[in-house]
Motif scaffolding. Structure first.
Motif, short mmCIF file in Angstrom:
data_model
loop_
_atom_site.label_atom_id
_atom_site.label_comp_id
_atom_site.label_asym_id
_atom_site.label_seq_id
_atom_site.Cartn_x
_atom_site.Cartn_y
_atom_site.Cartn_z
N PRO A 43 6.75 -0.46 9.84
CA PRO A 43 5.86 -1.44 9.19
C PRO A 43 5.49 -1.08 7.75
N LEU A 44 5.57 0.21 7.39
CA LEU A 44 5.23 0.61 6.03
C LEU A 44 6.24 0.07 5.02
N PHE A 45 7.41 -0.31 5.50
CA PHE A 45 8.46 -0.79 4.59
C PHE A 45 9.00 -2.15 5.02
N GLY A 46 8.17 -2.90 5.75
CA GLY A 46 8.50 -4.28 6.08
C GLY A 46 9.62 -4.46 7.07
N ILE A 47 9.86 -3.45 7.93
CA ILE A 47 10.91 -3.54 8.93
C ILE A 47 10.29 -3.76 10.30
N LEU A 77 0.83 -1.20 0.00
CA LEU A 77 0.00 0.00 0.00
C LEU A 77 0.87 1.25 0.00
N ALA A 78 1.88 1.28 0.87
CA ALA A 78 2.78 2.44 0.90
C ALA A 78 3.53 2.58 -0.41
N GLY A 79 3.94 1.45 -0.98
CA GLY A 79 4.73 1.48 -2.21
C GLY A 79 3.97 2.04 -3.39
N VAL A 80 2.71 1.61 -3.59
CA VAL A 80 1.98 2.04 -4.78
C VAL A 80 1.62 3.53 -4.72
N TRP A 81 1.52 4.09 -3.51
CA TRP A 81 1.16 5.51 -3.39
C TRP A 81 2.37 6.42 -3.22
#
Length: 425
Positions: free
Chosen positions: A390-394, A118-122
């Motif tokens: 959490p927005l970047f899988g950490i 979700l963070a990546g596509v936006w």
């Protein structure tokens, strides 16, 4: 009647409850798979930089310095790079299932995968669309004007870019995260079947056979898929199958022992296969009048090289990388941020470096070096800010109470719920 319904429901979910019962004893951690995960995602930077310069392969943005030789080099990685990532993903799921409850597995995996998507596509992917539209459609806007328009799902400048999750909001290189979540749900559905004692015994028996037999048994389903599935979308069933292979073979020590014992043979066969792929690529795939039987033969060769590449990488890792290291944990934590950011950095750098005309050597060197440095800097900054980790899988560094973790999980589920609905419909 209500009691009967409850009893029926309990019987229905019983097989899944047994899978997640935590009664299995996990084997030791496979450090070689951790190293391979780091290396496989690191190779994506080189591969996607190469896509800028490939003469015949489509990409979101193209450099002015196109070359056929780049394709020859990329064919060394192209057959197996994603297959290896899918295999490792399946193996990781096997270890996660063994230490999770059903509910925790579904919720934690959904948040871990879909929140970065979700963070990546936006936030991350839009720069790729900006570069693509500037080069192909003559877009005459600065990036910030474009980015403001990006949030308008009905904006007319995106009328020819409507294949995304939400019209023009597409996954681009993050398709792996979308598919990983979908494949994980499919895997959960068949877990009771995969954990049947007869199935496990059959897999163990296969892993006791010669490497040639193992290779042929794993190759046949891949070839059948290749023959029956459209080439344009083959990466999806291929990924699902390698994820299944990784899950089934994750705990099979005999499989890895066989690979380690015969790593030199795999290496020789891989080199021969690579040379044949290069020849077939130029003589058959690049020939517009090639006969269908030759194209099909080339497809089978490429499919065999895909599996051979995965088995070789597993064999080499088992032979040379089967050990822990103090930096391995940190490198593993960096994989997700690197993966999410790298392609947008590559394309953005290529777009803004184009007017400088650095040449066919210095331009890719600068792009690769700056991408590695930029991704690492991004990781070092983000991992220190728990709220955005959490927005970047950490995984956040701070330890939270059980109540705090539940609150965070509910917030995460709420944030990803629109994306879940889009991906399931």
């Amino acid at each position: 009647m209500l009691v009967n319904s409850v009893i029926g429901l309990q019987k229905f979910v019983s097989p899944w409850r047994q899978v997640f019962s935590k009664t299995e004893i996990s084997p030791p951690r496979r450090y070689e798979l951790d190293w391979l995960r780091v290396l496989a995602f690191g190779m994506l930077i080189f591969y996607h930089t190469g896509m800028l310069y490939s003469q015949n392969w489509g990409f979101h943005f193209k450099s002015q310095y196109l070359s056929l030789n780049v394709e020859n080099a990329m064919l060394l990685l192209s057959p197996w790079r994603m297959a290896l990532i899918w295999f490792i993903s399946g193996a990781a799921l096997r270890f996660i299932v063994a230490r999770s409850s059903f509910t925790h597995f579904i919720t934690s995996r959904s948040i871990l995968i879909l929140l970065p998507l979700l963070a990546g596509v936006w936030l991350i992917v839009p720069v790729q669309l900006y570069a693509e539209m500037s080069q192909k459609s003559g877009l005459n806007l600065c990036f910030w004007q474009f980015y403001r328009a990006f949030f308008d799902l009905s904006h007319p400048i995106f009328s020819h870019y409507q294949a995304g999750i939400w019209p023009h909001v597409d996954v681009n290189h993050l398709w792996y995260l979308r598919s990983l979540w979908q494949f994980t749900l499919l895997l959960v559905l068949i877990l009771p079947l995969l954990h049947l004692s007869k199935v496990q015994a059959l897999i163990t028996h296969l892993c006791e056979q010669s490497p040639l037999i193992i290779f042929m048994v794993l190759l046949l389903p891949l070839c059948a898929l290749k023959l029956s599935w459209p080439s344009e979308t083959f990466r999806y069933p291929m990924g699902a199958l390698f994820l299944l292979y990784g899950y089934l073979l994750a705990w099979q020590s005999g499989f890895y022992s066989q690979l380690k014992r015969h790593w030199r043979t795999f290496l020789i066969l891989f080199v021969v296969g690579y040379l044949l792929v290069i020849i077939g690529y130029h003589v058959i795939w690049q020939n517009p009048i090639a006969q269908q039987w030759k194209i099909t033969s080339m497809d089978m060769l490429y499919t065999a090289q895909r599996l051979l590449g995965v088995m070789l990488m597993l064999a080499l890792a088992q032979r040379f990388l089967n050990h822990d290291h103090p930096i391995l944990t940190k490198l593993n934590s960096a994989v997700f941020p690197f993966y999410i950011l790298h392609q947008s950095m590559i394309i953005g750098l290529a777009f803004w470096l184009t007017p400088l005309q650095l040449g066919p050597v210095w331009e890719p060197v600068v792009i690769i070096c700056v991408t590695f440095f930029g991704c690492w800097l991004f990781f070092e900054i983000v991992r220190r800010i728990d709220i955005i980790c959490p927005l970047f899988g950490i995984k956040p560094s701070q330890q939270y109470s059980a109540k705090q973790r539940r609150v965070v999980s509910w917030i995460g589920l709420l944030l990803i719920s629109p994306l879940v609905l889009e991906l399931l419909t």
